[in-house]
Design a protein around this motif. Structure first.
Motif, PDB file in Angstrom:
ATOM      1  N   PRO A 161       0.819  -1.226   0.000  1.00 36.85           N
ATOM      2  CA  PRO A 161       0.000   0.000   0.000  1.00 36.85           C
ATOM      3  C   PRO A 161       0.852   1.276   0.000  1.00 36.85           C
ATOM      4  CG  PRO A 161      -0.780  -1.549   1.666  1.00 36.85           C
ATOM      5  CD  PRO A 161       0.504  -2.106   1.142  1.00 36.85           C
ATOM      6  N   TYR A 162       1.998   1.225   0.658  1.00 36.06           N
ATOM      7  CA  TYR A 162       2.890   2.395   0.694  1.00 36.06           C
ATOM      8  C   TYR A 162       3.544   2.594  -0.667  1.00 36.06           C
ATOM      9  CZ  TYR A 162       2.094   2.384   5.680  1.00 36.06           C
ATOM     10  OH  TYR A 162       1.494   2.445   6.897  1.00 36.06           O
ATOM     11  N   ILE A 163       3.913   1.500  -1.323  1.00 34.32           N
ATOM     12  CA  ILE A 163       4.504   1.595  -2.665  1.00 34.32           C
ATOM     13  C   ILE A 163       3.478   2.212  -3.626  1.00 34.32           C
ATOM     14  CG2 ILE A 163       5.341   0.242  -4.641  1.00 34.32           C
ATOM     15  CD1 ILE A 163       6.568  -1.749  -2.651  1.00 34.32           C
ATOM     16  N   ARG A 164       2.218   1.753  -3.522  1.00 38.04           N
ATOM     17  CA  ARG A 164       1.174   2.281  -4.398  1.00 38.04           C
ATOM     18  C   ARG A 164       0.974   3.783  -4.155  1.00 38.04           C
ATOM     19  NH1 ARG A 164      -2.783   0.373  -7.457  1.00 38.04           N
ATOM     20  NH2 ARG A 164      -2.364  -1.808  -6.938  1.00 38.04           N
ATOM     21  N   THR A 165       0.883   4.176  -2.883  1.00 36.28           N
ATOM     22  CA  THR A 165       0.690   5.599  -2.559  1.00 36.28           C
ATOM     23  C   THR A 165       1.862   6.433  -3.066  1.00 36.28           C
ATOM     24  OG1 THR A 165      -0.564   4.996  -0.590  1.00 36.28           O
ATOM     25  CG2 THR A 165       0.321   7.232  -0.663  1.00 36.28           C
ATOM     26  N   ALA A 166       3.083   5.928  -2.865  1.00 33.85           N
ATOM     27  CA  ALA A 166       4.271   6.675  -3.292  1.00 33.85           C
ATOM     28  C   ALA A 166       4.267   6.871  -4.805  1.00 33.85           C
ATOM     29  CB  ALA A 166       5.536   5.940  -2.845  1.00 33.85           C
ATOM     30  N   LEU A 167       3.867   5.827  -5.533  1.00 31.79           N
ATOM     31  CA  LEU A 167       3.839   5.934  -7.002  1.00 31.79           C
ATOM     32  C   LEU A 167       2.712   6.872  -7.453  1.00 31.79           C
ATOM     33  CD1 LEU A 167       4.609   2.210  -7.895  1.00 31.79           C
ATOM     34  CD2 LEU A 167       6.046   4.211  -8.418  1.00 31.79           C
ATOM     35  N   ASP A 168       1.554   6.758  -6.793  1.00 35.65           N
ATOM     36  CA  ASP A 168       0.437   7.652  -7.137  1.00 35.65           C
ATOM     37  C   ASP A 168       0.806   9.112  -6.881  1.00 35.65           C
ATOM     38  OD1 ASP A 168      -1.165   5.568  -7.922  1.00 35.65           O
ATOM     39  OD2 ASP A 168      -2.296   5.441  -6.030  1.00 35.65           O
ATOM     40  N   ARG A 169       1.619   9.331  -5.878  1.00 30.90           N
ATOM     41  CA  ARG A 169       1.981  10.706  -5.495  1.00 30.90           C
ATOM     42  C   ARG A 169       3.430  11.026  -5.859  1.00 30.90           C
ATOM     43  NH1 ARG A 169      -1.086  11.148   0.431  1.00 30.90           N
ATOM     44  NH2 ARG A 169      -3.190  10.991  -0.439  1.00 30.90           N
ATOM     45  N   ALA A 170       3.904  10.451  -6.935  1.00 29.70           N
ATOM     46  CA  ALA A 170       5.312  10.609  -7.326  1.00 29.70           C
ATOM     47  C   ALA A 170       5.693  12.085  -7.481  1.00 29.70           C
ATOM     48  CB  ALA A 170       5.595   9.851  -8.616  1.00 29.70           C
ATOM     49  N   ASP A 171       4.767  12.893  -8.028  1.00 33.03           N
ATOM     50  CA  ASP A 171       5.079  14.321  -8.223  1.00 33.03           C
ATOM     51  C   ASP A 171       5.298  15.010  -6.884  1.00 33.03           C
ATOM     52  OD1 ASP A 171       2.439  13.937  -7.545  1.00 33.03           O
ATOM     53  OD2 ASP A 171       1.719  15.680  -8.684  1.00 33.03           O
ATOM     54  N   ARG A 172       4.509  14.605  -5.883  1.00 33.38           N
ATOM     55  CA  ARG A 172       4.665  15.198  -4.556  1.00 33.38           C
ATOM     56  C   ARG A 172       6.009  14.782  -3.928  1.00 33.38           C
ATOM     57  NH1 ARG A 172      -0.540  14.712  -0.717  1.00 33.38           N
ATOM     58  NH2 ARG A 172      -1.502  15.194  -2.722  1.00 33.38           N
ATOM     59  N   VAL A 173       6.393  13.542  -4.147  1.00 34.41           N
ATOM     60  CA  VAL A 173       7.667  13.056  -3.614  1.00 34.41           C
ATOM     61  C   VAL A 173       8.824  13.845  -4.247  1.00 34.41           C
ATOM     62  CG1 VAL A 173       9.237  11.083  -3.435  1.00 34.41           C
ATOM     63  CG2 VAL A 173       6.762  10.747  -3.152  1.00 34.41           C
ATOM     64  N   ARG A 174       8.736  14.029  -5.569  1.00 32.59           N
ATOM     65  CA  ARG A 174       9.800  14.791  -6.255  1.00 32.59           C
ATOM     66  C   ARG A 174       9.880  16.213  -5.727  1.00 32.59           C
ATOM     67  NH1 ARG A 174       7.859  11.713 -10.965  1.00 32.59           N
ATOM     68  NH2 ARG A 174       6.381  13.372 -11.438  1.00 32.59           N
ATOM     69  N   GLU A 175       8.699  16.773  -5.454  1.00 30.55           N
ATOM     70  CA  GLU A 175       8.651  18.150  -4.952  1.00 30.55           C
ATOM     71  C   GLU A 175       9.278  18.233  -3.535  1.00 30.55           C
ATOM     72  OE1 GLU A 175       7.557  21.546  -2.881  1.00 30.55           O
ATOM     73  OE2 GLU A 175       6.428  19.724  -2.431  1.00 30.55           O
ATOM     74  N   ILE A 176       9.053  17.215  -2.738  1.00 31.80           N
ATOM     75  CA  ILE A 176       9.631  17.205  -1.385  1.00 31.80           C
ATOM     76  C   ILE A 176      11.165  17.124  -1.460  1.00 31.80           C
ATOM     77  CG2 ILE A 176       9.876  15.808   0.723  1.00 31.80           C
ATOM     78  CD1 ILE A 176       6.860  15.111   0.382  1.00 31.80           C
ATOM     79  N   TYR A 177      11.671  16.260  -2.324  1.00 33.64           N
ATOM     80  CA  TYR A 177      13.126  16.166  -2.489  1.00 33.64           C
ATOM     81  C   TYR A 177      13.706  17.518  -2.906  1.00 33.64           C
ATOM     82  CZ  TYR A 177      13.881  11.160  -1.827  1.00 33.64           C
ATOM     83  OH  TYR A 177      14.019   9.914  -1.270  1.00 33.64           O
ATOM     84  N   ARG A 178      12.969  18.192  -3.807  1.00 30.52           N
ATOM     85  CA  ARG A 178      13.447  19.482  -4.304  1.00 30.52           C
ATOM     86  C   ARG A 178      13.451  20.516  -3.177  1.00 30.52           C
ATOM     87  NH1 ARG A 178      10.613  19.101  -8.932  1.00 30.52           N
ATOM     88  NH2 ARG A 178       8.812  20.192  -8.068  1.00 30.52           N
ATOM     89  N   ARG A 179      12.363  20.563  -2.422  1.00 31.51           N
ATOM     90  CA  ARG A 179      12.173  21.606  -1.416  1.00 31.51           C
ATOM     91  C   ARG A 179      13.011  21.348  -0.156  1.00 31.51           C
ATOM     92  NH1 ARG A 179       8.006  20.969   2.214  1.00 31.51           N
ATOM     93  NH2 ARG A 179       6.886  19.764   0.657  1.00 31.51           N
ATOM     94  N   VAL A 180      12.999  20.103   0.320  1.00 28.20           N
ATOM     95  CA  VAL A 180      13.646  19.807   1.608  1.00 28.20           C
ATOM     96  C   VAL A 180      15.141  19.551   1.447  1.00 28.20           C
ATOM     97  CG1 VAL A 180      13.662  18.241   3.599  1.00 28.20           C
ATOM     98  CG2 VAL A 180      11.485  18.882   2.527  1.00 28.20           C
ATOM     99  N   ALA A 181      15.516  18.883   0.375  1.00 25.94           N
ATOM    100  CA  ALA A 181      16.908  18.443   0.257  1.00 25.94           C
ATOM    101  C   ALA A 181      17.635  19.057  -0.924  1.00 25.94           C
ATOM    102  CB  ALA A 181      16.936  16.920   0.142  1.00 25.94           C
TER     103      ALA A 181
END
Ligand code: ZN
Ligand code: ZN
Length: 534
Positions: A133-153
């Motif tokens: 379920p976490y893998i599915r959520t992460a893939l569904d929200r891939a754009d949000r994950v990319r944005e977090i990497y950009r903003r936080v790190a």
């Protein structure tokens, strides 16, 4: 230790304390700081009647990225594979490289009084489908994950990068693959030769389901998924992970914004540094956790990690130093202070709690432990080197009463630790070695000291002392007759035998040697005989 009790007092409700480790190789003693802190927090929470679960995980789906730890023929095929899939390089029966190193480390926990309620292995957790379920959520929200990497790190991933790593169906590597598409059930991935510098992918491309252990989340997402999966409320982490924009910040943001969950409380802790010296693990003088626990008993090792606050670095350099004897001395000082006896030097804040948390068992009788007789480590390290000494008799004499059962246990643990220390980390100066020849240092003795050594030789020839106590009496009598301070006489004896002005109780030392040899040596040191084997 107030920090752990203050933490416990600030919380309500059931708690889950978690830590996990990548089994990338031999685990250094400093890595025990996390588990000891975890255990102290767990004990503090339970003491405050908070229902608490302690978890410890092994991140064994992480890729193998340390070439030096592989046999040369395994480098090409194994670099980049999940640690759980790399064969045990030692060949002593573990199912994998990960199992070998993680198990060797975890096996030290129980001996240190650290008892996680459950261990988990991420290779099992992925295979069970629990992470799906976490893998599915992460893939569904891939754009949000990319944005977090950009903003936080400040990490810019390509716009088609997806936060999952497939285990390549062709070469089995996970560190070399990149996912570029997600259709809701399958991902498109490529195993690239040049994705990372430390491993080379096979070039395979294709679509595959990322579920059921066929893929893993990148570390920051995996960490956040663990928190959700296990309901983690407290997770201490090392300072390397706790920096601004670092791993912990990324995982905190992913927990909140991708998995819709508050991250656990962090208790950042500093490193343990091993001196400037590089320590070899091959000569029995290593700094591996499982080697240190063979020398330092659990309560002294717990103290090493507990005495400083988590945010203070620990300097520990056991090889050729008195760092280990000092740990014992500090333990004994805290015991004495806890028992209400006067001690020298400043005491750390909350010293009673430091002592209590250093004890092996959370249920220990603290007052009884504090009051127990403990022979000084340095003294014991000398006594164990003299064959004629009965340690129990010597300790009882020092205590002034027979040892009780617990004290006999402490004595035997310490004697074993002293022997192990002498065989591994101890400096040469701690080793008592009766010189085969008259030491050159004898030239430094005063005329008064030479004379008294001669007088002791004469008395010994006349009286034939046998026991350590007999010898001790002969020495005191000679000192008195010569009107010399006994310390000056003892120093002369040590110089004559050991070439240094100190040593174990002189009577025991002399009684452990051939009487003729002692007399000859004392005469030679007095300058009374020439030639011959002194
Ligand atoms: Zn093994
Ligand atoms: Zn591949």
């Amino acid at each position: 230790m107030e920090w752990a009790d203050a933490l416990a007092a600030s919380l309500t409700g059931p708690q889950v304390v978690n830590d996990s480790k990548t089994p990338s190789g031999t685990v250094h003693v400093g890595s025990l700081r996390g588990p000891v802190i975890l255990d102290v927090i767990t004990r503090a929470l339970r003491a405050h009647d908070l229902e608490t679960t302690l978890l410890y995980g092994v991140d064994d789906m992480d890729p193998m990225d340390a070439q030096a730890l592989l046999t040369p023929d395994a480098v090409e095929s194994q670099m980049g594979r999940p640690l759980a899939h790399v064969p045990d390089q030692v060949g002593d029966g573990h199912a994998s490289y990960a199992r070998h190193h993680a198990q060797t480390f975890i096996d030290t926990f129980a001996g240190l009084g650290i008892h996680p309620d459950r261990y988990y292995w991420m290779s099992d957790i992925y295979a069970s489908g629990a992470v799906d379920p976490y893998i599915r959520t992460a893939l569904d929200r891939a754009d949000r994950v990319r944005e977090i990497y950009r903003r936080v790190a400040n990490v810019q991933h390509p716009s088609d990068w997806h936060p999952v790593q497939v285990v390549c169906e062709s070469c089995g590597k996970v560190g070399t693959t990149i996912v570029t598409e997600w259709d809701g059930e399958r991902v498109r991935y490529a195993c690239r030769a040049d994705l990372v510098t430390w491993a080379s992918g096979c070039g395979h491309e294709g679509w595959v389901s990322p579920f059921g252990g066929r893929a893993k989340l990148p570390w920051n997402l995996e960490w956040a998924a663990q928190w959700g999966l296990f309901g983690v409320t407290i997770e201490p982490s090392g300072k390397d992970l706790s920096t601004a924009g670092g791993s912990r910040d990324r995982s905190d943001a992913i927990a909140r914004e991708v998995f819709d969950r508050e991250p656990p409380l962090n208790v950042p802790y500093e490193f343990l540094n091993i001196g400037g010296r590089k320590m070899s693990t091959s000569k029995g003088r290593g700094a591996a956790a499982h080697e240190i626990v063979e020398v330092v008993p659990p309560e002294q090792l717990r103290l090493l990690f507990l005495r400083p606050r988590p945010n203070q670095a620990i300097e520990f350099d056991p090889a050729g130093t008195d760092a280990i004897p000092r740990l014992f001395d500090e333990f004994d000082r805290l015991a004495a202070a806890t028992a209400g006896r006067p001690v020298k030097g400043e005491l750390p804040g909350g010293f009673e709690a430091v002592f209590r948390y250093a004890l092996l068992s959370a249920e220990a009788d603290v007052a009884a432990e504090a009051a127990a007789f403990r022979p000084a480590f340095n003294h014991l390290a000398l006594l164990v080197q003299i064959p004629s000494v009965d340690l129990t008799v010597a300790a009882a004499a020092e205590k002034g009463a027979p040892l009780d059962v617990r004290e006999v246990g402490i004595l035997s643990e310490r004697a074993a630790a002293a022997r192990a220390w002498l065989a591994t980390y101890a400096p040469d100066s701690a080793i008592v070695r009766v010189r085969d020849e008259l030491p050159a240092e004898v030239a430094e003795l005063g005329e008064d000291q030479r004379l008294v050594l001669g007088a002791i030789a004469l008395a010994a020839e006349a009286g034939g002392p046998a026991s350590g106590d007999d010898w001790q009496q002969v020495i005191y009598d000679a000192a008195k007759a010569a009107a010399l301070p006994s310390g000056r006489v003892f120093a002369a004896i040590y110089v004559a035998l050991l070439g240094r002005p100190n040593g174990p109780r002189a009577g025991w030392l002399l009684a452990s040697l051939e009487p003729d040899r002692v007399v000859a040596r004392l005469r030679a040191a007095a300058g009374w005989s020439t030639g011959g084997a002194a």
